[in-house]
Design a protein around this motif. Structure first.
Motif, mmCIF file in Angstrom:
data_model
loop_
_atom_site.group_PDB
_atom_site.id
_atom_site.type_symbol
_atom_site.label_atom_id
_atom_site.label_comp_id
_atom_site.label_asym_id
_atom_site.label_seq_id
_atom_site.Cartn_x
_atom_site.Cartn_y
_atom_site.Cartn_z
ATOM 1 N N VAL A 37 0.843 -1.204 0.000
ATOM 2 C CA VAL A 37 0.000 0.000 0.000
ATOM 3 C C VAL A 37 0.880 1.258 0.000
ATOM 4 C CG1 VAL A 37 -1.747 1.293 1.304
ATOM 5 C CG2 VAL A 37 -1.983 -1.182 1.003
ATOM 6 N N GLU A 40 1.882 1.840 -3.530
ATOM 7 C CA GLU A 40 0.755 2.370 -4.304
ATOM 8 C C GLU A 40 0.539 3.860 -3.983
ATOM 9 O OE1 GLU A 40 -1.118 1.188 -6.646
ATOM 10 O OE2 GLU A 40 -2.613 2.793 -6.638
ATOM 11 N N LEU A 41 0.527 4.192 -2.698
ATOM 12 C CA LEU A 41 0.255 5.579 -2.312
ATOM 13 C C LEU A 41 1.402 6.505 -2.707
ATOM 14 C CD1 LEU A 41 -1.374 4.969 1.188
ATOM 15 C CD2 LEU A 41 -2.523 5.702 -0.905
ATOM 16 N N THR A 200 3.446 -2.423 -7.614
ATOM 17 C CA THR A 200 3.418 -1.227 -8.463
ATOM 18 C C THR A 200 4.455 -1.271 -9.582
ATOM 19 O OG1 THR A 200 4.789 -0.275 -6.743
ATOM 20 C CG2 THR A 200 2.471 0.398 -6.789
ATOM 21 N N ILE A 215 -4.417 -3.999 -4.519
ATOM 22 C CA ILE A 215 -3.647 -2.975 -3.795
ATOM 23 C C ILE A 215 -4.099 -1.575 -4.229
ATOM 24 C CG2 ILE A 215 -1.330 -2.009 -3.487
ATOM 25 C CD1 ILE A 215 -1.777 -4.595 -1.893
ATOM 26 N N GLY A 219 -5.515 1.317 -1.711
ATOM 27 C CA GLY A 219 -4.902 2.653 -1.701
ATOM 28 C C GLY A 219 -5.946 3.746 -1.864
ATOM 29 N N ARG A 220 -6.842 3.567 -2.818
ATOM 30 C CA ARG A 220 -7.894 4.567 -3.067
ATOM 31 C C ARG A 220 -8.821 4.704 -1.871
ATOM 32 N NH1 ARG A 220 -6.603 8.195 -6.845
ATOM 33 N NH2 ARG A 220 -5.983 7.191 -8.781
ATOM 34 N N GLU A 223 -7.125 6.575 0.971
ATOM 35 C CA GLU A 223 -7.079 8.015 0.686
ATOM 36 C C GLU A 223 -8.406 8.667 1.054
ATOM 37 O OE1 GLU A 223 -6.151 7.990 -3.440
ATOM 38 O OE2 GLU A 223 -4.006 8.226 -3.111
#
Ligand SMILES: Nc1ncnc2c1ncn2[C@@H]1O[C@H](COP(=O)(O)OP(=O)(O)OP(=O)(O)O)[C@@H](O)[C@H]1O
Ligand SMILES: [Mg+2]
Length: 234
Positions: A37, A40-41, A200, A215, A219-220, A223
């Motif tokens: 994560v 991804e972020l 990623t 993943i 992540g979304r 957020e």
């Protein structure tokens, strides 16, 4: 202070969110969630990973990688550094903290939770994981009134109704907050630490598209949970 300075000061003070990835049950995916994560972020945010677990699994993971990690990395840190991090107004939007999965290190975990804005609690669909997870929530997370969400990990799509059964267990029977998104069980995820891989950077193909999508969804959702007013503008 001029208007411009005020504007700068406001923009300069980044609202840092510290996310503790925590569950006193071992092996539920704390390290996996932290690393994947974070990667991804880090596509959209300045991310720091902090490892306060004696096992130092994230350090081992990073050492196995041929590329640099796409986020900053603070291995073997004392958890007290998290409160200092905020005082220093360090230049990170998200800090993910990998925490120990054993009862011996409860003090370390408590220090992290004291500093955290959110606790992300991975859980695997195993009956034996339920009790330690509930204990982590009731003894360590809820008393701090810390926002939190359980995320199901290692869901096996071949097991009929496994996802639905566990979602219902968390929602109706146990009444714990849960992320909509979840992680399925994939060999790519199991191999990732030893290969030093992050989803990623994987080439997208039939083998990798599942874990990549899982993943990305987490992540979304994270957020949104951390900053509803900013969701959609990132
Ligand atoms: N979605 C997944 N699919 C396949 N394997 C997974 C998945 N998630 C985790 N694993 C594997 O399960 C094992 C435990 O995961 P991980 O190390 O992330 O758990 P942990 O909670 O950090 O454990 P500990 O409590 O020991 O720190 C690892 O070998 C990992 O590669
Ligand atoms: Mg771990």
């Amino acid at each position: 202070m001029t208007e411009l300075d005020t504007h700068r000061a406001n923009n300069g003070s980044i609202a840092m969110a510290i996310v503790a990835v925590a569950n006193q049950k071992g092996g539920v995916g704390k390290t996996t969630v932290t690393m994947q994560v974070a990667a991804e972020l880090s596509r959209r945010h300045r991310v720091l990973v902090v490892d306060v677990d004696r096992q130092q699994s994230t350090v081992w993971w990073a050492e196995n990688a041929s590329d640099r990690m796409p986020f900053d990395f603070a291995g073997s840190q004392h958890p007290n550094m998290l409160s200092r991090l905020r005082e220093l107004r360090a230049d990170y939007e998200l800090v993910l903290v990998d925490t120990p999965g054993s009862l011996e290190d409860t003090a370390v975990l408590e220090t992290v939770l004291d500093a955290a804005d959110y606790a992300l609690v991975p859980v695997t669909p195993e009956p034996l994981a339920v009790e330690p997870t509930l204990r982590t929530l009731s003894r360590l997370i809820e008393p701090r009134q810390l926002r939190h969400g359980v995320v199901l990990n290692r869901i096996d799509p071949r097991v009929p109704n496994q996802l639905e059964t566990w979602q219902r267990l968390l929602d109706s029977d146990l009444g714990v907050p849960r992320l909509e998104s979840y992680l399925r069980q994939y060999k790519v995820q199991a191999d990732a630490p030893v290969l030093g891989q992050l989803v990623t950077t994987l080439r997208r193909n039939r083998r990798t598209e599942g874990p990549i999508a899982d993943i990305a969804a987490i992540g979304r959702e994270l957020e949104q949970l951390l900053s509803p007013e900013l969701a959609g503008t990132w």
